[in-house]
Scaffold this active site. Structure first.
Site, PDB file in Angstrom:
ATOM      1  N   HIS A 135       0.810  -1.225   0.000  1.00  0.00           N
ATOM      2  CA  HIS A 135       0.000   0.000   0.000  1.00  0.00           C
ATOM      3  C   HIS A 135       0.843   1.275   0.000  1.00  0.00           C
ATOM      4  O   HIS A 135       0.571   2.232   0.735  1.00  0.00           O
ATOM      5  CB  HIS A 135      -0.963   0.003   1.183  1.00  0.00           C
ATOM      6  CG  HIS A 135      -2.022  -1.053   1.115  1.00  0.00           C
ATOM      7  ND1 HIS A 135      -2.508  -1.558  -0.073  1.00  0.00           N
ATOM      8  CD2 HIS A 135      -2.700  -1.712   2.104  1.00  0.00           C
ATOM      9  CE1 HIS A 135      -3.442  -2.471   0.178  1.00  0.00           C
ATOM     10  NE2 HIS A 135      -3.575  -2.579   1.486  1.00  0.00           N
ATOM     11  N   HIS A 195     -10.276   1.280   0.314  1.00  0.00           N
ATOM     12  CA  HIS A 195     -10.061   0.173   1.254  1.00  0.00           C
ATOM     13  C   HIS A 195     -11.109   0.180   2.369  1.00  0.00           C
ATOM     14  O   HIS A 195     -10.769   0.048   3.547  1.00  0.00           O
ATOM     15  CB  HIS A 195      -8.657   0.257   1.846  1.00  0.00           C
ATOM     16  CG  HIS A 195      -8.052  -1.060   2.190  1.00  0.00           C
ATOM     17  ND1 HIS A 195      -8.628  -1.931   3.085  1.00  0.00           N
ATOM     18  CD2 HIS A 195      -6.912  -1.668   1.761  1.00  0.00           C
ATOM     19  CE1 HIS A 195      -7.871  -3.015   3.205  1.00  0.00           C
ATOM     20  NE2 HIS A 195      -6.822  -2.869   2.406  1.00  0.00           N
ATOM     21  N   GLU A 226     -11.375  -4.568  -3.017  1.00  0.00           N
ATOM     22  CA  GLU A 226     -10.394  -3.596  -3.496  1.00  0.00           C
ATOM     23  C   GLU A 226     -10.136  -3.788  -4.997  1.00  0.00           C
ATOM     24  O   GLU A 226      -9.417  -4.706  -5.387  1.00  0.00           O
ATOM     25  CB  GLU A 226      -9.087  -3.746  -2.727  1.00  0.00           C
ATOM     26  CG  GLU A 226      -9.234  -3.726  -1.212  1.00  0.00           C
ATOM     27  CD  GLU A 226      -8.032  -4.332  -0.525  1.00  0.00           C
ATOM     28  OE1 GLU A 226      -6.903  -3.864  -0.785  1.00  0.00           O
ATOM     29  OE2 GLU A 226      -8.210  -5.291   0.260  1.00  0.00           O
TER      30      GLU A 226
END
Length: 383
Positions: free
Chosen positions: A136, A207, A348
């Site tokens: 991420h 998210h 996602e």
């Protein structure tokens, strides 16, 4: 993790915030005062979106996060269907409370093997913050940045972030835009756009952790999941895709017929065991068509039905496997509750994990003069 400036700013806001007059709470029970602060010199607030049907989305420009999302159940009662915190201090305290709750993830969502990729002949080394890989965007990815916010109307919020050249060692200055809209047909429409001045990689996503049952104090694996995918990308014990593409037929990864997630949580299966549940990328049959349902989630308890649409080639489904364990069970969340293991599901949309290093997979590279565009829609109804 955010540094002394952020800590001091939050402390100052906490002191001054207590002297402010009481504000009207949102439909989800949030107090906007608890989000009104300054982090690293940038103003942070809570923004409330509503549509004509009474849906409410509360979003903070810290990390571009969806903090609450109120949708009606089968009885017309509004239910907050996302997990999170009820104050900015916990969102910003990455060391003690770090999470991706509701965040606009960037510069690269999901994992990059060993934190490395190539731009031309140059090997870029990123921070390695997850089992030796970059996850991420690194430890200070965009979920810990402050977006500039502009509420365009009662149902639309535009967020803009300038990510400098060298941000977590990613090349190129990137201007990223996230636009949230609550639509008339009860959807949260998320448009993610980006431009760069040097060749780089971009892979943005939302998210949010969904619990459609309205009971985040209980596991939510009785929710029924559908994934419009015939194949997935298997991962190793570090959650990194191996580069293989595998048919879902005859495996716990087959969600082409909607069913309770718990019915497929078979820890005797290597992939489920490696993920401690589901934390995998599926290759979508929709092939970039954002008018087709790519995945859905349904709560038999509330009747709330969520359909997801995207123009992306893949979707990572994560079932909250590490919540409620290893110290997480002690953390107090939104509404003063504590979360158990697997209280939610993340959907996602994305390029596949580690796609910069697998030539056969859809490319995440973005060049100067090009425009990155990613579209994700969460549409709600009851049945």
């Amino acid at each position: 993790m955010l540094g002394a400036v952020a800590t001091m700013a939050l402390a100052f806001a906490a002191c001054t915030g207590s002297q402010q007059p009481t504000t009207q709470l949102t439909a989800s029970g949030l107090d906007p005062v608890k989000f009104d602060t300054v982090i690293n010199g940038d103003s942070v607030k809570l923004y409330t979106l509503k549509n004509q049907n009474g849906l409410e989305a509360c979003i903070t420009n810290f990390g571009g996060r969806v903090v609450s999302l109120m949708v009606p159940d089968r009885d017309g009662k509004l239910v907050d269907v996302v997990l999170g915190y009820d104050n900015i201090a916990q969102y910003a305290d990455a060391e003690n409370f770090g999470s991706d709750f509701g965040a606009s993830i960037g510069r690269y969502a999901n994992r990059i093997k060993n934190g490395q990729f190539k731009v031309g002949d140059d090997t870029i080394q990123l921070p390695r913050n997850n089992f030796g890989h970059c996850l991420h965007g690194g430890p200070t990815g965009w979920q810990y940045k402050v977006y500039k916010a502009e509420q365009l109307d009662s149902a639309t919020l535009k967020l803009v972030l300038i990510s400098p050249d060298g941000d977590n060692n990613f090349p190129g200055e990137v201007k990223a835009t996230v636009t949230y809209t609550l639509t008339a047909d009860n959807a949260l429409d998320i448009k993610m756009e980006a431009e760069t001045d040097k060749t780089t990689i971009v892979n943005m996503t939302n998210h949010s952790y969904f619990n459609l049952n309205g009971t985040p104090t209980e596991p939510a694996m009785d929710m029924e999941l559908y994934i419009n995918a015939d194949t997935f990308t298997p991962a190793d014990s570090t959650f990194m895709p191996t580069g293989e593409v595998r048919d879902v037929t005859g495996t716990p990864m087959d969600f082409r017929t909607p069913h309770a997630i718990q019915d497929s949580l078979r820890m005797d299966d290597e992939q489920v065991k490696f993920g401690n549940g589901f934390d995998h990328n599926w290759i979508l049959n929709t092939k970039g068509d954002d008018t087709q349902v790519c995945a859905s989630l349904y709560s038999p308890k509330t009747g709330i039905f969520l359909e997801a649409y995207t123009n992306e080639p893949g979707i990572q489904v994560y079932t909250g496997n590490f919540q409620g364990i290893d110290g997480e069970e002690a953390k107090v969340r939104k509404g003063g509750v504590k979360y158990p293991q697997r209280p939610s599901v993340c959907l996602e949309s994305q390029k596949y994990p580690n796609s910069p290093n697998v030539a056969e997979w859809p490319s995440p590279y973005l060049n100067p003069g090009e425009k990155y565009y990613s579209h994700l829609v969460f549409k709600f109804s009851v049945k």
